[in-house]
Design a protein around this motif. Structure first.
Motif, PDB file in Angstrom:
ATOM      1  N   LEU A 458       7.062  -7.337  -1.478  1.00  0.00           N
ATOM      2  CA  LEU A 458       5.681  -7.471  -2.051  1.00  0.00           C
ATOM      3  C   LEU A 458       5.460  -8.576  -2.702  1.00  0.00           C
ATOM      4  O   LEU A 458       6.471  -9.440  -2.972  1.00  0.00           O
ATOM      5  CB  LEU A 458       5.717  -6.493  -3.110  1.00  0.00           C
ATOM      6  CG  LEU A 458       5.698  -4.876  -3.119  1.00  0.00           C
ATOM      7  CD1 LEU A 458       5.757  -4.181  -4.471  1.00  0.00           C
ATOM      8  CD2 LEU A 458       4.158  -4.578  -2.795  1.00  0.00           C
ATOM      9  N   THR A 459       4.346  -9.261  -2.694  1.00  0.00           N
ATOM     10  CA  THR A 459       4.023 -10.711  -2.932  1.00  0.00           C
ATOM     11  C   THR A 459       2.817 -10.809  -3.666  1.00  0.00           C
ATOM     12  O   THR A 459       1.762 -10.133  -3.356  1.00  0.00           O
ATOM     13  CB  THR A 459       4.214 -11.835  -1.744  1.00  0.00           C
ATOM     14  OG1 THR A 459       3.809 -12.873  -2.069  1.00  0.00           O
ATOM     15  CG2 THR A 459       3.106 -11.435  -0.468  1.00  0.00           C
ATOM     16  N   SER A 460       2.562 -11.811  -4.903  1.00  0.00           N
ATOM     17  CA  SER A 460       1.106 -12.002  -5.271  1.00  0.00           C
ATOM     18  C   SER A 460       0.665 -13.062  -4.226  1.00  0.00           C
ATOM     19  O   SER A 460       1.416 -13.731  -3.249  1.00  0.00           O
ATOM     20  CB  SER A 460       1.455 -12.667  -6.542  1.00  0.00           C
ATOM     21  OG  SER A 460       2.477 -14.010  -6.356  1.00  0.00           O
ATOM     22  N   ASP A 461      -0.476 -13.617  -4.602  1.00  0.00           N
ATOM     23  CA  ASP A 461      -0.937 -14.350  -3.508  1.00  0.00           C
ATOM     24  C   ASP A 461      -0.708 -15.809  -3.894  1.00  0.00           C
ATOM     25  O   ASP A 461      -1.095 -16.687  -3.024  1.00  0.00           O
ATOM     26  CB  ASP A 461      -2.686 -14.201  -3.492  1.00  0.00           C
ATOM     27  CG  ASP A 461      -3.192 -14.681  -4.833  1.00  0.00           C
ATOM     28  OD1 ASP A 461      -2.368 -15.228  -5.685  1.00  0.00           O
ATOM     29  OD2 ASP A 461      -4.297 -14.298  -5.402  1.00  0.00           O
ATOM     30  N   GLY A 462       0.026 -16.066  -4.489  1.00  0.00           N
ATOM     31  CA  GLY A 462       0.532 -17.618  -4.911  1.00  0.00           C
ATOM     32  C   GLY A 462       1.109 -18.441  -3.523  1.00  0.00           C
ATOM     33  O   GLY A 462       1.062 -19.223  -3.228  1.00  0.00           O
ATOM     34  N   TYR A 463       2.012 -17.411  -2.873  1.00  0.00           N
ATOM     35  CA  TYR A 463       2.708 -18.122  -1.765  1.00  0.00           C
ATOM     36  C   TYR A 463       1.804 -18.047  -0.761  1.00  0.00           C
ATOM     37  O   TYR A 463       1.815 -19.316   0.072  1.00  0.00           O
ATOM     38  CB  TYR A 463       3.930 -17.214  -1.688  1.00  0.00           C
ATOM     39  CG  TYR A 463       4.953 -17.578  -0.579  1.00  0.00           C
ATOM     40  CD1 TYR A 463       6.169 -17.703  -1.009  1.00  0.00           C
ATOM     41  CD2 TYR A 463       4.821 -17.975   0.777  1.00  0.00           C
ATOM     42  CE1 TYR A 463       7.122 -18.438  -0.323  1.00  0.00           C
ATOM     43  CE2 TYR A 463       5.795 -18.595   1.775  1.00  0.00           C
ATOM     44  CZ  TYR A 463       6.968 -18.620   1.236  1.00  0.00           C
ATOM     45  OH  TYR A 463       7.763 -19.246   2.008  1.00  0.00           O
ATOM     46  N   ILE A 464       1.015 -16.940  -0.359  1.00  0.00           N
ATOM     47  CA  ILE A 464       0.092 -17.105   0.922  1.00  0.00           C
ATOM     48  C   ILE A 464      -1.074 -18.102   0.761  1.00  0.00           C
ATOM     49  O   ILE A 464      -1.351 -18.718   1.611  1.00  0.00           O
ATOM     50  CB  ILE A 464      -0.521 -15.608   1.264  1.00  0.00           C
ATOM     51  CG1 ILE A 464       0.580 -14.884   1.650  1.00  0.00           C
ATOM     52  CG2 ILE A 464      -1.548 -15.659   2.356  1.00  0.00           C
ATOM     53  CD1 ILE A 464       0.378 -13.348   1.676  1.00  0.00           C
ATOM     54  N   ASP A 465      -1.595 -18.523  -0.371  1.00  0.00           N
ATOM     55  CA  ASP A 465      -2.536 -19.250  -0.675  1.00  0.00           C
ATOM     56  C   ASP A 465      -2.195 -20.702  -0.962  1.00  0.00           C
ATOM     57  O   ASP A 465      -3.102 -21.468  -1.144  1.00  0.00           O
ATOM     58  CB  ASP A 465      -3.551 -18.792  -1.973  1.00  0.00           C
ATOM     59  CG  ASP A 465      -3.996 -17.567  -1.755  1.00  0.00           C
ATOM     60  OD1 ASP A 465      -4.267 -17.143  -0.698  1.00  0.00           O
ATOM     61  OD2 ASP A 465      -4.459 -16.984  -2.753  1.00  0.00           O
TER      62      ASP A 465
END
Length: 526
Positions: A458-465
């Motif tokens: 599970l991940t927030s969008d901080g890594y991907i963005d």
């Protein structure tokens, strides 16, 4: 070697020019004199020849020796003739020669000193005898030497007169004015600008003297201007020093005020920082303890990196009798505003978990959380001044049934059912708590049968963005899935290190965009 003066160079030039002119003149005069003397000798030869051809044929034919002797005596009177011989049929009829005459004249020198002439004697157009004459060039050469000496002496006298006159005129009209210009220039160079250069003529030197006077006047005018400018500059510097002193005093006062303000700002910042750090402790106290997570999920990692001291990301894990609850949420903003939203969201979420017992139904939990946030922030009315909310993903791992139930609000679930294969379960395209969020919206539960070797993320969008790379593009979902596939066979602590290293390398010198939260776990309990 000392350099020659202009006068010396000019004198040498005139002397060389006059000398060259006189040399050419003398050569021309000598050549002319030589031609004249040769012409005179030719006339002597011609006269002797004509006389012999007229007078000798008759006495020779008649064999009148007396007349022959008289005629040859008359011919021999010419001083140019050195010897005379009359022959007929190889017999000498008569001959005469002057005392000391060389009888045999041969060689190159003979052609210069003597001239031989053989004259045929004709009677009734038949040659009856031959008159052989030997002419001398001595007299001609003596006359030539006298003429050459006269020409050379005359040339030297003329050259000397021309040189003296030329030098006299040059000294008067060129060197003397130039010398005066040189002396005047020296006086001007010493600083005496009142000295005026005399003008003696209207030629080029007079124009040069006139230009010197104009230059002297221009320099004097320029010096006067410079003196005036220096006086004005001294006045300006004095005024400037006064202004600098006044402004320095004013600046010192402002610096004192600024230092006082900076001290106040520093104290305020310290108080704010202490407050934020205290808020961090409060926020961290609301988050699960990692030791508790590792106790129930030994095969897991939690990468939690707020952009600031506090942030808008949070996660909740809890063990229930039938399974394990795991959720990751990303609230509006980051820093203090995001942290305030996390407080509201965590409090509301805890109530839904422990009071409403909705842990086993992620979709219903998200629906209830959506409505509760809207109500708490009064964003369910048109009069609210805020528009805040959150996204998130919720998982319930049911150990008894061997399934994982997932529901997401704009947040996906990544899982690896086998080595190297990453699948993604998309969440609903609906956020929580915002004004436009529909309170009656039903989220979707996704169930996944699990095996012991399944890995979930599970991940927030901080890594991907996060922006980075050579072109400052976002990290992106595709790159994130590829990274998970590469590290899925590692231990979970090593997976966390690999995620942190990849994030740092890709970001480079770009700023961190947002809070970053990634949770990885396995269904195995032991």
């Amino acid at each position: 070697m000392a350099s020659l003066t202009i006068a010396q160079r000019f004198r040498d030039s005139i002397t060389s020019t006059v000398g060259l002119f006189l040399l050419i003149f003398c050569l021309i005069a000598i050549i002319y004199d030589v031609i004249s003397l040769e012409k005179e000798l030719d006339e002597v030869v011609y006269n002797a020849t004509a006389l012999a051809r007229v007078t000798l044929p008759t006495p020779i034919w008649n064999m009148d020796d007396k007349v022959l002797e008289d005629i040859t005596e008359v011919i021999f009177l010419d001083q140019h003739i050195l010897s005379l011989t009359v022959t007929a049929d190889d017999e000498t009829l008569t001959s005469r020669s002057r005392k000391g005459v060389i009888e045999e004249v041969e060689g190159a020198l003979a052609s210069i000193l003597y001239l031989k002439k053989a004259i045929p004697i004709l009677y009734n157009e038949r040659e009856i005898a031959s008159l052989n004459l030997l002419f001398s060039r001595y007299r001609l050469l003596e006359q030539l030497m006298i003429d050459c000496l006269t020409i050379l002496l005359s040339g030297l006298a003329l050259g000397f007169a021309i040189s003296r006159r030329s030098l006299s005129l040059t000294r008067r009209f060129i060197f003397q004015p130039i010398s005066e210009l040189e002396q005047s220039a020296t006086v001007l160079a010493s600083g005496d600008l009142k000295h005026e250069i005399p003008i003696h003529s209207e030629d080029e030197i007079g124009s040069l003297a006139k230009s010197f006077n104009q230059m002297r006047e221009a320099i004097g005018s320029l010096i006067d201007q410079l003196k005036q400018a220096n006086r004005e500059l001294e006045i300006y510097n004095t005024q400037l020093e006064l202004k600098v002193a006044e402004r320095t005093e004013a600046l010192n006062e402002k610096n004192e005020q600024l230092n006082l303000t900076l001290d106040q700002v520093k104290e305020a910042n310290e108080e704010i920082l202490e407050s934020i750090q205290y808020a961090q402790r409060i926020q961290q106290s609301l988050l699960p303890h990692l030791e508790s997570v590792r106790h129930y999920l030994p095969h897991s990692f939690i990468l939690f990196k707020p952009r600031d001291i506090v942030g808008g990301d949070f996660f909740i894990t809890h063990h229930f009798p039938h399974g394990y609850f795991i959720a990751v949420f990303d609230c509006t903003g980051h820093g203090v505003p995001g942290a305030l939203m996390t407080m509201i969201a965590i409090t509301t979420l805890r109530n839904l978990l422990f009071e409403e017992k909705l842990y086993h139904d992620p979709a219903e939990l998200l629906k209830q959380l959506n409505g509760a946030i809207k109500t708490t922030l009064r964003q369910d009315s048109d009069h609210s001044s805020s528009d805040d909310g959150l996204d998130g993903g919720v998982c319930f791992l049911d150990h008894d049934k061997g399934i994982l139930t997932f529901a997401g609000a704009k947040t996906p679930l990544f899982y690896c059912p086998s080595r190297g294969a990453i699948k993604m379960v998309k969440g609903d395209r609906h956020s929580l708590g915002y004004r436009r969020s529909d309170s009656s919206y039903h989220f979707t539960n996704h169930t996944i049968p699990v095996e012991d070797d399944y890995s979930f993320y599970l991940t927030s969008d901080g890594y991907i963005d996060q922006l980075g790379g050579g072109k400052r593009f976002s990290f992106g979902t595709s790159r994130f899935k590829k990274l998970l596939a590469e590290i899925s066979d590692l231990s979970y602590p090593l997976q966390q290190e690999a995620l942190e290293a990849a994030f740092s390398d890709y970001r480079g010198d770009c700023e961190v965009q947002d809070d970053v939260t990634v949770i990885g776990f396995n269904a195995k309990q032991g």
